[in-house]
Design a protein around this motif. Structure first.
Motif, mmCIF file in Angstrom:
data_model
loop_
_atom_site.group_PDB
_atom_site.id
_atom_site.type_symbol
_atom_site.label_atom_id
_atom_site.label_comp_id
_atom_site.label_asym_id
_atom_site.label_seq_id
_atom_site.Cartn_x
_atom_site.Cartn_y
_atom_site.Cartn_z
ATOM 1 N N TYR A 246 24.575 -23.588 39.882
ATOM 2 C CA TYR A 246 24.458 -22.127 39.948
ATOM 3 C C TYR A 246 24.307 -21.541 38.536
ATOM 4 O O TYR A 246 23.492 -20.650 38.305
ATOM 5 N N LYS A 247 25.088 -22.067 37.595
ATOM 6 C CA LYS A 247 25.037 -21.587 36.205
ATOM 7 C C LYS A 247 23.665 -21.877 35.580
ATOM 8 O O LYS A 247 23.097 -21.019 34.892
ATOM 9 N N LEU A 248 23.145 -23.068 35.833
ATOM 10 C CA LEU A 248 21.844 -23.442 35.253
ATOM 11 C C LEU A 248 20.750 -22.467 35.698
ATOM 12 O O LEU A 248 19.963 -22.000 34.880
ATOM 13 N N SER B 263 11.685 -14.306 39.268
ATOM 14 C CA SER B 263 11.828 -14.021 40.703
ATOM 15 C C SER B 263 12.121 -15.296 41.493
ATOM 16 O O SER B 263 12.923 -15.277 42.435
ATOM 17 N N ASN B 264 11.515 -16.414 41.092
ATOM 18 C CA ASN B 264 11.809 -17.673 41.803
ATOM 19 C C ASN B 264 13.238 -18.144 41.534
ATOM 20 O O ASN B 264 13.908 -18.652 42.441
ATOM 21 N N ALA B 265 13.707 -17.963 40.288
ATOM 22 C CA ALA B 265 15.096 -18.340 39.965
ATOM 23 C C ALA B 265 16.066 -17.474 40.772
ATOM 24 O O ALA B 265 17.114 -17.959 41.228
ATOM 25 N N ASP B 266 15.700 -16.223 40.978
ATOM 26 C CA ASP B 266 16.535 -15.308 41.771
ATOM 27 C C ASP B 266 16.674 -15.811 43.213
ATOM 28 O O ASP B 266 17.775 -15.843 43.775
ATOM 29 N N ILE B 267 15.551 -16.227 43.802
ATOM 30 C CA ILE B 267 15.561 -16.742 45.183
ATOM 31 C C ILE B 267 16.433 -18.010 45.270
ATOM 32 O O ILE B 267 17.245 -18.161 46.182
ATOM 33 N N ILE B 268 16.272 -18.894 44.294
ATOM 34 C CA ILE B 268 17.045 -20.148 44.288
ATOM 35 C C ILE B 268 18.537 -19.846 44.103
ATOM 36 O O ILE B 268 19.397 -20.410 44.790
ATOM 37 N N GLN B 269 18.821 -18.917 43.198
ATOM 38 C CA GLN B 269 20.216 -18.551 42.921
ATOM 39 C C GLN B 269 20.906 -18.027 44.188
ATOM 40 O O GLN B 269 22.028 -18.432 44.503
ATOM 41 N N LYS B 270 20.201 -17.155 44.920
ATOM 42 C CA LYS B 270 20.761 -16.594 46.162
ATOM 43 C C LYS B 270 21.079 -17.698 47.151
ATOM 44 O O LYS B 270 22.110 -17.672 47.832
ATOM 45 N N THR B 271 20.181 -18.671 47.265
ATOM 46 C CA THR B 271 20.377 -19.741 48.245
ATOM 47 C C THR B 271 21.531 -20.656 47.832
ATOM 48 O O THR B 271 22.336 -21.059 48.682
ATOM 49 N N ILE B 272 21.622 -20.960 46.545
ATOM 50 C CA ILE B 272 22.740 -21.800 46.075
ATOM 51 C C ILE B 272 24.078 -21.085 46.349
ATOM 52 O O ILE B 272 25.051 -21.718 46.759
ATOM 53 N N ALA B 273 24.079 -19.781 46.141
ATOM 54 C CA ALA B 273 25.320 -19.006 46.364
ATOM 55 C C ALA B 273 25.792 -19.087 47.808
ATOM 56 O O ALA B 273 26.989 -18.966 48.088
ATOM 57 N N GLY B 274 24.850 -19.298 48.739
ATOM 58 C CA GLY B 274 25.204 -19.333 50.157
ATOM 59 C C GLY B 274 25.646 -20.706 50.655
ATOM 60 O O GLY B 274 25.937 -20.872 51.845
ATOM 61 N N TYR C 220 25.181 -30.816 58.410
ATOM 62 C CA TYR C 220 26.585 -31.199 58.308
ATOM 63 C C TYR C 220 26.882 -31.878 56.965
ATOM 64 O O TYR C 220 27.936 -31.677 56.375
ATOM 65 N N LEU C 221 25.909 -32.681 56.511
ATOM 66 C CA LEU C 221 26.123 -33.451 55.273
ATOM 67 C C LEU C 221 25.663 -32.703 54.022
ATOM 68 O O LEU C 221 25.784 -33.221 52.915
ATOM 69 N N MET C 222 25.133 -31.521 54.193
ATOM 70 C CA MET C 222 24.486 -30.854 53.054
ATOM 71 C C MET C 222 25.426 -30.679 51.854
ATOM 72 O O MET C 222 26.640 -30.558 52.009
ATOM 73 N N THR C 223 24.824 -30.678 50.681
ATOM 74 C CA THR C 223 25.574 -30.550 49.432
ATOM 75 C C THR C 223 26.318 -29.229 49.395
ATOM 76 O O THR C 223 25.763 -28.189 49.756
ATOM 77 N N HIS C 224 27.542 -29.294 48.946
ATOM 78 C CA HIS C 224 28.333 -28.069 48.839
ATOM 79 C C HIS C 224 27.997 -27.307 47.544
ATOM 80 O O HIS C 224 27.280 -27.811 46.685
ATOM 81 N N ASP D 178 14.423 -23.091 54.279
ATOM 82 C CA ASP D 178 14.935 -24.267 55.001
ATOM 83 C C ASP D 178 16.408 -24.505 54.658
ATOM 84 O O ASP D 178 17.230 -24.778 55.524
ATOM 85 N N MET D 179 16.700 -24.381 53.350
ATOM 86 C CA MET D 179 18.075 -24.619 52.903
ATOM 87 C C MET D 179 19.016 -23.563 53.472
ATOM 88 O O MET D 179 20.140 -23.866 53.883
ATOM 89 N N SER D 180 18.531 -22.344 53.532
ATOM 90 C CA SER D 180 19.337 -21.251 54.071
ATOM 91 C C SER D 180 19.642 -21.493 55.553
ATOM 92 O O SER D 180 20.760 -21.233 56.022
ATOM 93 N N ASN D 181 18.649 -21.996 56.292
ATOM 94 C CA ASN D 181 18.868 -22.300 57.714
ATOM 95 C C ASN D 181 19.899 -23.412 57.875
ATOM 96 O O ASN D 181 20.747 -23.354 58.773
ATOM 97 N N LEU D 182 19.840 -24.417 57.001
ATOM 98 C CA LEU D 182 20.825 -25.502 57.053
ATOM 99 C C LEU D 182 22.230 -24.975 56.744
ATOM 100 O O LEU D 182 23.218 -25.413 57.336
ATOM 101 N N GLU D 183 22.292 -24.018 55.818
ATOM 102 C CA GLU D 183 23.600 -23.425 55.464
ATOM 103 C C GLU D 183 24.219 -22.731 56.676
ATOM 104 O O GLU D 183 25.417 -22.866 56.936
ATOM 105 N N THR D 184 23.370 -22.008 57.427
ATOM 106 C CA THR D 184 23.869 -21.313 58.619
ATOM 107 C C THR D 184 24.364 -22.327 59.651
ATOM 108 O O THR D 184 25.426 -22.153 60.259
#
Lengths: 133, 86
Positions: A31-33, A119-130, A21-25, B64-70
Motif C-alpha cells: 500500500y505504501k509503495l 490515476s492508475n496508482a489511485d485505482i490500484i491503491q483503492k483496491t489494495i485498501a479493500g 478464500y486464499l487471496m493475499t491479505h 477482478d481483485m475487487s470482486n474476489l475481495e467481496t
C-alpha cells in the motif's frame, strides 16, 4: 450447522471461490509503495515545463514502479496485482525511454504520462485498501 | 478510414454507462486533438494511445481483485457464522 458447512464445502469447490478464500491479505508495504508512486506522479506532473527536472523525475518514478513490481511478484495468490504493477511500470518506463531517445519531449506528453500513472496508482491503491485484513 | 470516422466512434463510447470507458474515450479524443495541433509527436501520440489500453487492463485486473475481495468477505463471514453454531 452441518447444512451450513455443506454449503460452504460446495462453494469452496469453485475455482474463483478458492481464489477468493486464499487471496493475499492487506499488506501495508504494498500500500505504501503505490501511495508513494501516486504522490510522486502528482507532484512531477506540475514540473513538466523543465526538461532536465522531468527527465530525472521520470527515472525516479520508473525506479519506484519497478520496486513495486519486484515487491509484488513473489507474493502468492497475487496474480491481479502482479499484472497491474507490471502494466504500471510499463507506462512509467515509456516516459523514461522517450527521454532517452529524444531531446525533445513535449510538455503535453510528460503531463499525460504522469497523469496516467497517478490515476492508475489511485485505482490500484483503492483496491489494495479493500483487501481482507 | 479518416480520423473523423474514428473520432465519431469515440463519440459513441462517451455514452457508455461505464465511467472507465467514458474516461478512455475522453483521453483518446484529447490526445488525438493534441496530435492534430502538433502538441504531441507521432511517437508520443502512439505511446499515449497504447497507454489507454494498458490502463484498461489495469482497471480490469483491479475489478477482478475487487470482486474476489467481496467474495472473500462473504466466505469468511459464513465460516465465522458456522463456527458460532452449536
Amino acid at each position: 450447522m452441518k447444512k451450513l458447512l455443506l454449503v460452504i464445502s460446495i462453494m469452496l469447490s469453485g475455482c474463483a471461490v478458492v481464489d477468493a478464500y486464499l487471496m493475499t491479505h492487506y499488506d501495508p508495504n504494498e500500500y505504501k509503495l503505490v501511495t508513494d508512486i501516486r504522490a510522486e506522479a502528482q507532484i512531477y506532473k506540475s514540473q513538466c515545463d523543465d526538461f532536465a527536472t522531468s527527465k530525472t523525475n521520470a527515472i525516479k518514478l520508473a525506479n519506484n514502479t519497478n520496486l513495486f513490481v519486484l515487491y509484488s511478484e513473489h507474493i502468492p495468490h497475487n496474480d491481479q496485482l502482479i499484472s497491474a504493477s507490471q502494466d504500471l511500470h510499463a507506462i512509467a518506463k515509456g516516459l523514461v525511454d522517450q527521454y532517452s531517445e529524444s531531446d525533445k519531449v513535449s510538455t503535453g506528453f510528460c503531463k499525460i504520462k504522469f497523469a496516467s500513472i497517478e490515476s492508475n496508482a489511485d485505482i490500484i491503491q483503492k483496491t489494495i485498501a479493500g483487501r481482507p485484513r | 478510414m479518416s480520423v473523423e470516422i474514428f473520432q465519431g466512434q469515440l463519440g459513441q463510447a462517451f455514452s457508455s454507462p461505464d465511467p472507465a470507458v467514458q474516461q478512455a474515450a475522453n483521453n483518446a479524443n484529447q490526445y488525438t486533438e493534441m496530435f492534430k495541433q502538433g502538441q504531441l509527436s507521432k511517437d508520443e501520440y502512439m505511446q499515449a494511445m497504447a497507454d489507454i489500453a494498458t490502463s484498461a487492463r489495469i482497471n480490469q485486473s483491479m475489478n477482478d481483485m475487487s470482486n474476489l475481495e467481496t467474495l472473500n468477505s462473504a466466505i469468511t463471514g459464513l465460516i465465522n457464522l458456522a463456527s458460532l453454531v452449536g
